[in-house]
Design a protein around this motif. Structure first.
Motif, PDB file in Angstrom:
ATOM      1  N   ASP A  34       4.177 -16.779 -38.529  1.00  0.00           N
ATOM      2  CA  ASP A  34       4.582 -15.368 -38.521  1.00  0.00           C
ATOM      3  C   ASP A  34       5.848 -15.111 -37.714  1.00  0.00           C
ATOM      4  OD1 ASP A  34       2.268 -15.080 -39.932  1.00  0.00           O
ATOM      5  OD2 ASP A  34       1.163 -14.014 -38.369  1.00  0.00           O
ATOM      6  N   TYR A  35       6.254 -16.054 -36.888  1.00  0.00           N
ATOM      7  CA  TYR A  35       7.357 -15.805 -35.957  1.00  0.00           C
ATOM      8  C   TYR A  35       8.660 -16.410 -36.460  1.00  0.00           C
ATOM      9  CZ  TYR A  35       3.727 -14.255 -32.787  1.00  0.00           C
ATOM     10  OH  TYR A  35       2.668 -13.569 -32.226  1.00  0.00           O
ATOM     11  N   GLY A  36       9.768 -15.735 -36.110  1.00  0.00           N
ATOM     12  CA  GLY A  36      11.076 -16.223 -36.487  1.00  0.00           C
ATOM     13  C   GLY A  36      11.537 -17.352 -35.592  1.00  0.00           C
ATOM     14  N   PRO A 422       4.536  -9.387 -35.376  1.00  0.00           N
ATOM     15  CA  PRO A 422       4.716 -10.521 -34.465  1.00  0.00           C
ATOM     16  C   PRO A 422       5.806 -10.284 -33.404  1.00  0.00           C
ATOM     17  CG  PRO A 422       6.001 -10.895 -36.431  1.00  0.00           C
ATOM     18  CD  PRO A 422       5.393  -9.521 -36.567  1.00  0.00           C
ATOM     19  N   TYR A 423       5.934  -9.041 -32.967  1.00  0.00           N
ATOM     20  CA  TYR A 423       7.005  -8.708 -32.012  1.00  0.00           C
ATOM     21  C   TYR A 423       6.456  -8.304 -30.650  1.00  0.00           C
ATOM     22  CZ  TYR A 423       9.733  -8.679 -36.305  1.00  0.00           C
ATOM     23  OH  TYR A 423      10.317  -9.040 -37.496  1.00  0.00           O
ATOM     24  N   GLN A 424       5.426  -9.024 -30.208  1.00  0.00           N
ATOM     25  CA  GLN A 424       4.920  -8.769 -28.857  1.00  0.00           C
ATOM     26  C   GLN A 424       5.974  -9.068 -27.793  1.00  0.00           C
ATOM     27  OE1 GLN A 424       3.462 -10.899 -31.073  1.00  0.00           O
ATOM     28  NE2 GLN A 424       1.317 -10.323 -31.386  1.00  0.00           N
ATOM     29  N   ASN A 425       7.037  -9.773 -28.186  1.00  0.00           N
ATOM     30  CA  ASN A 425       8.091 -10.140 -27.233  1.00  0.00           C
ATOM     31  C   ASN A 425       8.922  -8.946 -26.777  1.00  0.00           C
ATOM     32  OD1 ASN A 425       9.073 -10.379 -30.073  1.00  0.00           O
ATOM     33  ND2 ASN A 425      11.045 -10.622 -29.058  1.00  0.00           N
ATOM     34  N   VAL A 426       8.766  -7.777 -27.417  1.00  0.00           N
ATOM     35  CA  VAL A 426       9.490  -6.584 -26.966  1.00  0.00           C
ATOM     36  C   VAL A 426       8.524  -5.574 -26.343  1.00  0.00           C
ATOM     37  CG1 VAL A 426      11.427  -6.847 -28.535  1.00  0.00           C
ATOM     38  CG2 VAL A 426       9.404  -5.580 -29.288  1.00  0.00           C
ATOM     39  N   GLY A 449      15.599 -10.933 -36.919  1.00  0.00           N
ATOM     40  CA  GLY A 449      16.563 -11.247 -37.970  1.00  0.00           C
ATOM     41  C   GLY A 449      15.902 -11.854 -39.190  1.00  0.00           C
ATOM     42  N   ARG A 450      14.820 -12.594 -38.980  1.00  0.00           N
ATOM     43  CA  ARG A 450      14.102 -13.194 -40.111  1.00  0.00           C
ATOM     44  C   ARG A 450      13.602 -12.107 -41.053  1.00  0.00           C
ATOM     45  NH1 ARG A 450       8.148 -16.212 -39.905  1.00  0.00           N
ATOM     46  NH2 ARG A 450       7.989 -16.518 -42.177  1.00  0.00           N
ATOM     47  N   GLU A 451      12.995 -11.060 -40.503  1.00  0.00           N
ATOM     48  CA  GLU A 451      12.465  -9.994 -41.348  1.00  0.00           C
ATOM     49  C   GLU A 451      13.583  -9.300 -42.113  1.00  0.00           C
ATOM     50  OE1 GLU A 451      10.055  -5.748 -40.881  1.00  0.00           O
ATOM     51  OE2 GLU A 451       9.840  -7.302 -39.339  1.00  0.00           O
ATOM     52  N   GLY A 452      14.724  -9.089 -41.443  1.00  0.00           N
ATOM     53  CA  GLY A 452      15.842  -8.447 -42.118  1.00  0.00           C
ATOM     54  C   GLY A 452      16.359  -9.264 -43.285  1.00  0.00           C
ATOM     55  N   VAL A 453      16.528 -10.564 -43.071  1.00  0.00           N
ATOM     56  CA  VAL A 453      17.018 -11.438 -44.133  1.00  0.00           C
ATOM     57  C   VAL A 453      16.006 -11.510 -45.278  1.00  0.00           C
ATOM     58  CG1 VAL A 453      17.515 -13.847 -44.695  1.00  0.00           C
ATOM     59  CG2 VAL A 453      18.555 -12.796 -42.670  1.00  0.00           C
ATOM     60  N   GLU A 454      14.719 -11.614 -44.944  1.00  0.00           N
ATOM     61  CA  GLU A 454      13.696 -11.683 -45.999  1.00  0.00           C
ATOM     62  C   GLU A 454      13.666 -10.387 -46.808  1.00  0.00           C
ATOM     63  OE1 GLU A 454      10.536 -14.871 -44.033  1.00  0.00           O
ATOM     64  OE2 GLU A 454      10.154 -12.718 -43.869  1.00  0.00           O
ATOM     65  N   TRP A 455      13.862  -9.245 -46.144  1.00  0.00           N
ATOM     66  CA  TRP A 455      13.885  -7.977 -46.881  1.00  0.00           C
ATOM     67  C   TRP A 455      15.076  -7.936 -47.832  1.00  0.00           C
ATOM     68  CZ3 TRP A 455      17.179  -3.967 -47.787  1.00  0.00           C
ATOM     69  CH2 TRP A 455      16.620  -2.810 -48.344  1.00  0.00           C
ATOM     70  N   ILE A 456      16.235  -8.348 -47.354  1.00  0.00           N
ATOM     71  CA  ILE A 456      17.437  -8.351 -48.195  1.00  0.00           C
ATOM     72  C   ILE A 456      17.227  -9.227 -49.427  1.00  0.00           C
ATOM     73  CG2 ILE A 456      19.840  -9.106 -48.311  1.00  0.00           C
ATOM     74  CD1 ILE A 456      20.066  -8.334 -45.322  1.00  0.00           C
ATOM     75  N   MET A 457      16.706 -10.435 -49.222  1.00  0.00           N
ATOM     76  CA  MET A 457      16.547 -11.362 -50.343  1.00  0.00           C
ATOM     77  C   MET A 457      15.492 -10.860 -51.329  1.00  0.00           C
ATOM     78  SD  MET A 457      18.889 -13.304 -49.396  1.00  0.00           S
ATOM     79  CE  MET A 457      18.833 -14.505 -50.735  1.00  0.00           C
ATOM     80  N   ASN A 479      19.858 -18.688 -37.696  1.00  0.00           N
ATOM     81  CA  ASN A 479      18.469 -19.051 -37.444  1.00  0.00           C
ATOM     82  C   ASN A 479      17.528 -18.379 -38.435  1.00  0.00           C
ATOM     83  OD1 ASN A 479      19.184 -20.638 -35.264  1.00  0.00           O
ATOM     84  ND2 ASN A 479      18.712 -19.085 -33.735  1.00  0.00           N
ATOM     85  N   ALA A 480      17.832 -17.134 -38.796  1.00  0.00           N
ATOM     86  CA  ALA A 480      16.957 -16.389 -39.703  1.00  0.00           C
ATOM     87  C   ALA A 480      16.846 -17.065 -41.063  1.00  0.00           C
ATOM     88  CB  ALA A 480      17.472 -14.956 -39.857  1.00  0.00           C
ATOM     89  N   GLN A 481      17.956 -17.609 -41.567  1.00  0.00           N
ATOM     90  CA  GLN A 481      17.916 -18.213 -42.903  1.00  0.00           C
ATOM     91  C   GLN A 481      17.209 -19.557 -42.920  1.00  0.00           C
ATOM     92  OE1 GLN A 481      20.075 -20.993 -44.102  1.00  0.00           O
ATOM     93  NE2 GLN A 481      20.580 -21.427 -41.955  1.00  0.00           N
ATOM     94  N   LEU A 482      16.978 -20.151 -41.748  1.00  0.00           N
ATOM     95  CA  LEU A 482      16.304 -21.446 -41.700  1.00  0.00           C
ATOM     96  C   LEU A 482      14.877 -21.390 -42.229  1.00  0.00           C
ATOM     97  CD1 LEU A 482      17.483 -22.685 -38.172  1.00  0.00           C
ATOM     98  CD2 LEU A 482      18.227 -23.576 -40.398  1.00  0.00           C
ATOM     99  N   LEU A 483      14.246 -20.206 -42.149  1.00  0.00           N
ATOM    100  CA  LEU A 483      12.857 -20.085 -42.585  1.00  0.00           C
ATOM    101  C   LEU A 483      12.735 -19.567 -44.019  1.00  0.00           C
ATOM    102  CD1 LEU A 483      11.071 -18.712 -39.376  1.00  0.00           C
ATOM    103  CD2 LEU A 483      11.290 -21.062 -40.185  1.00  0.00           C
ATOM    104  N   LEU A 484      13.843 -19.339 -44.700  1.00  0.00           N
ATOM    105  CA  LEU A 484      13.775 -18.976 -46.116  1.00  0.00           C
ATOM    106  C   LEU A 484      13.375 -20.190 -46.953  1.00  0.00           C
ATOM    107  CD1 LEU A 484      17.045 -16.874 -46.561  1.00  0.00           C
ATOM    108  CD2 LEU A 484      14.694 -15.997 -46.591  1.00  0.00           C
ATOM    109  N   PRO A 485      12.662 -19.966 -48.060  1.00  0.00           N
ATOM    110  CA  PRO A 485      12.429 -21.082 -48.997  1.00  0.00           C
ATOM    111  C   PRO A 485      13.774 -21.627 -49.473  1.00  0.00           C
ATOM    112  CG  PRO A 485      11.027 -19.207 -49.523  1.00  0.00           C
ATOM    113  CD  PRO A 485      11.995 -18.729 -48.480  1.00  0.00           C
TER     114      PRO A 485
END
Length: 540
Positions: A34-36, A422-426, A449-457, A479-485
Motif C-alpha cells: 500500500d505504500y509508495g 497509507p499516510y500515517q506518516n503525516v 506521488g504514487r497515488e497521483g501518478v496512478e490516478w493520472i495513468m 520514485n512514484a513511477q517505479l511501482l507502476l506495472p
C-alpha cells in the motif's frame, strides 16, 4: 519495584505474546503493497549495491569481473553515501537476488515487506526491554503495543530503512547492556559488543551505545564493588570485538578504517547542501534550526496520551531521585531509570549542544522513542498502582476519568491510523490539518506521488502521458513511477513543466498555491484536512 527480574510468564501470556507478534507479521503481509517509494529508498538500495560490488571484487574478483552488470555499478570512490553503514542494506541486496525479484515494482514491494518484518523484530526487542525495565511481561507488551500504535512509526516501518531499522538495533543494544550489567559474564559481554557494532554499522549514532556502556559500567562498579573486576574485564573484551564487528560489517572501513570512520561520524553533524525546511510557518536552513526544533516536532507528532504519561513517568523518576540521590543510584531500579533517562535526553541534548543538522521532522532521533514509551509505561504503571491503592470515592472517580480519557485518546489514534492509511506518516497529534500544513513539512518522503501518478495513468489512456513536477522534487516523481506495472510505466514520460500535460506536487519546498498556467486542479488528496497532493491538468 521496576527493573527486578520478572516472574516466569504463564502459558496464556506466552500465547498472547506469540499471537501479538504473529498478527503483526500478517498485518505486514497484508499492507506492504500500500505504500509508495520513499525519498531515500533508491539511494539506500544503490548504496547496498555499490558495497556488494566492492565486497565481491575484494573477496572473489575473478567471479565478480564475469558479472556483466558490475560495469554499470559505480565504484566505492563514487559513492556519495559512504558515511551510511550497510549492515542492513547489503544483506537486503543479497536477499533480492536470492528471491529473484527483478522488476522495480517487485523489488520495492519485497523490500517493504522485509523492512516491516525487521521492525517487528525491533518491536519484540522493545517488548523485552520494557518487560525487564518494568518488571512485568504484560507492561512490556503494553509498551510494544504503544510503539505499533504510533502512526508515524507504523507507516515508516515499511520504507524507512535508516531510522526505524536503527531504532530496533539500538533497542537490542540497550537490552544486551541491561543483561550484561545485571550479570557481567563473558558471553553477555561478547553479545553486547556484537549488538553495539551492528548498531554502529546501521547508523554511526550507535556510538552512543558505547558511551552508555562505559558510563553505566562505571556506575555499576560503584554501586556493586564486588563486580568491578568482571565489569572491567568485560570492557576489555568488548573493545577489540566491537572494533572488529564495526570494520567487518562496513566495507567502507576495510581501507583506512580510522580515517574513514571519523569522517563518517563527523558527517552526522552537518549536511552536504543548505536545504530549507518549513518550521513554525517559516522556511529556514537546516543548518540554522533553533534549539526547540526537535522537542516541538516530538510534541506535535506523538499521541497526546503518550506525552502525558511520559511526563508522569519522568516526574515519578525525578521524585524518587531527589528523595535521596545516592540511595536511589545504589538501587537497580534507580540505575535503570537513569539509563532510560540518558537514552532519551542524552541524544536530544547532544543535538542541541553540537548544533547537529536534523531535517525531515525528527526522524534522525527516532531511536530515542522507545525510551519515551518506557517512561510513559513507568508513568502508567505508577498511576495504575496508585489507583489500586485508592480508598476514597473522589480518588476512584478520578482514576476512572483518567482511564476513560486514556482509552478515548488511544481509540482516536487507532481510528486516525485506519482513516489516514497509507499516510500515517503525516499524522499530527492535535493540530488541525490546515494549521499543520501551514506550520510544518507535510509528505517529505514523497509517498503520495504514487497515488497521483496512478490516478493520472488511470484517467488518461494516451499512448504517451507527459507528467512534470518541480525540479527539486523530480526524485519524487521518478520514485512514484517505479511501482507502476511495466506497461503503464512505459506510457509515462517525465518532462519539464512547459512540455507536460499534467503537473504533480506533494508541496515539499512549495507550501503555497501554484500559478494558473500549470492548469486546473483535477485531483486532490487530503488527510485529516491536510492537503497532501495535487494534480493539475492543462487544457487540451
Amino acid at each position: 519495584m521496576p527493573s527486578t527480574p520478572a516472574p516466569a510468564r504463564p502459558v496464556w501470556f506466552r500465547w498472547l505474546v506469540g499471537a501479538f507478534f504473529g498478527l503483526l507479521t500478517l498485518l505486514g503481509v497484508a499492507l506492504h503493497r500500500d505504500y509508495g517509494v520513499g525519498w531515500d529508498e533508491q539511494l539506500d538500495r544503490l548504496n547496498g549495491i555499490i558495497n556488494a560490488k566492492y565486497v565481491a571484487l575484494k573477496l572473489a574478483p575473478a567471479l565478480a569481473h564475469r558479472q556483466a552488470t558490475f560495469a554499470q555499478i559505480p565504484d566505492m570512490s563514487e559513492n556519495q553515501d559512504v558515511d551510511h553503514g550497510v549492515f542492513y542494506q547489503l544483506p537486503l541486496v543479497v536477499l533480492e537476488k536470492v528471491a529473484r525479484v527483478e522488476d522495480s515494482r517487485d523489488v520495492y514491494f519485497f523490500r517493504h515487506l522485509v523492512i516491516w518484518l525487521t521492525c517487528v523484530a525491533g518491536t519484540y526487542a522493545v517488548y523485552r526491554v520494557g518487560a525487564r525495565y518494568l518488571s512485568s511481561g504484560p507492561w512490556g507488551l503494553v509498551v510494544a503495543a504503544s510503539l505499533v500504535l504510533s502512526p508515524r512509526m507504523f507507516a515508516e516501518s515499511f520504507y524507512n530503512y535508516k531510522d526505524l531499522v536503527f531504532l530496533g538495533f539500538f533497542t537490542v543494544g540497550i537490552g544486551t547492556l541491561q543483561r550484561w550489567l545485571r550479570r557481567p559474564t563473558w558471553p553477555r559481554a561478547a553479545l553486547h559488543a556484537v549488538a553495539v557494532g551492528a548498531a554502529i554499522d546501521v547508523r554511526t549514532m550507535g556510538v552512543l551505545l558505547a558511551a552508555l556502556t562505559i558510563g553505566f559500567a562505571g556506575l555499576e562498579a560503584w554501586a556493586r564493588p564486588a563486580l568491578w573486576r568482571r565489569l572491567g574485564a568485560g570492557l576489555l573484551l568488548m573493545a577489540p570485538l566491537l572494533v572488529a564487528v564495526v570494520i567487518a560489517g562496513w566495507p567502507y572501513l576495510w581501507e583506512q578504517p580510522w580515517q574513514h570512520f571519523t569522517a563518517a561520524f563527523s558527517s552526522f553533524s552537518r549536511y552536504r547542501a543548505d536545504m530549507l525546511t518549513l518550521y513554525l510557518g517559516q522556511e529556514i536552513s537546516v543548518r540554522e534550526l533553533p534549539w526547540h526544533y526537535v522537542p516541538v516536532w516530538i510534541l506535535v507528532t506523538t499521541p497526546l496520551p503518550y506525552v502525558a504519561l511520559f511526563l508522569a513517568g519522568v516526574a515519578v523518576v525525578v521524585a524518587a531521585a531527589v528523595r535521596g540521590p545516592l540511595v536511589w543510584l545504589r538501587t537497580t531500579a534507580g540505575r535503570q531509570d537513569l539509563l532510560v533517562l540518558a537514552w532519551f535526553f542524552g541524544p536530544l541534548l547532544a543535538i542541541i549542544v553540537l548544533h547537529s543538522v536534523v531535517y525531515d521532522g525528527w526522524r534522525h532521533l527516532y531511536f530515542v522513542y522507545p525510551a519515551l514509551l518506557l517512561l510513559a509505561g513507568r508513568g502508567a504503571q505508577a498511576a495504575w498502582r496508585g489507583w489500586q491503592r485508592a480508598t476514597t470515592r473522589p480518588a476512584l472517580l478520578a482514576g476512572y476519568a483518567a482511564a476513560g480519557l486514556l482509552v478515548l485518546g488511544l481509540g482516536h489514534t487507532a481510528l486516525r491510523m485506519v482513516l489516514d492509511h497509507p499516510y500515517q506518516n503525516v499524522y499530527f497529534s492535535f493540530l488541525p490539518g490546515p494549521t499543520a500544513e501551514r506550520l510544518f513539512e507535510r509528505d517529505y518522503w514523497g509517498l503520495s506521488g504514487r497515488e497521483g501518478v496512478e490516478w493520472i495513468m488511470a484517467h488518461d489512456s494516451s499512448a504517451t502521458v507527459t507528467v512534470a513536477t518541480e525540479a527539486r522534487t523530480a526524485l519524487m516523481l521518478h520514485n512514484a513511477q517505479l511501482l507502476l506495472p511495466p506497461k503503464e510505466r512505459a506510457r509515462l514520460s517525465m518532462v519539464p513543466p512547459a512540455q507536460a500535460r499534467y503537473f504533480l506536487t506533494t508541496y515539499r519546498w512549495h507550501p503555497g498555491p501554484y500559478p494558473d498556467f500549470l492548469g486546473r486542479e483535477v485531483y486532490v488528496r487530503r488527510v485529516n484536512g491536510l492537503k497532501l497532493l495535487s494534480v493539475f491538468e492543462k487544457n487540451r
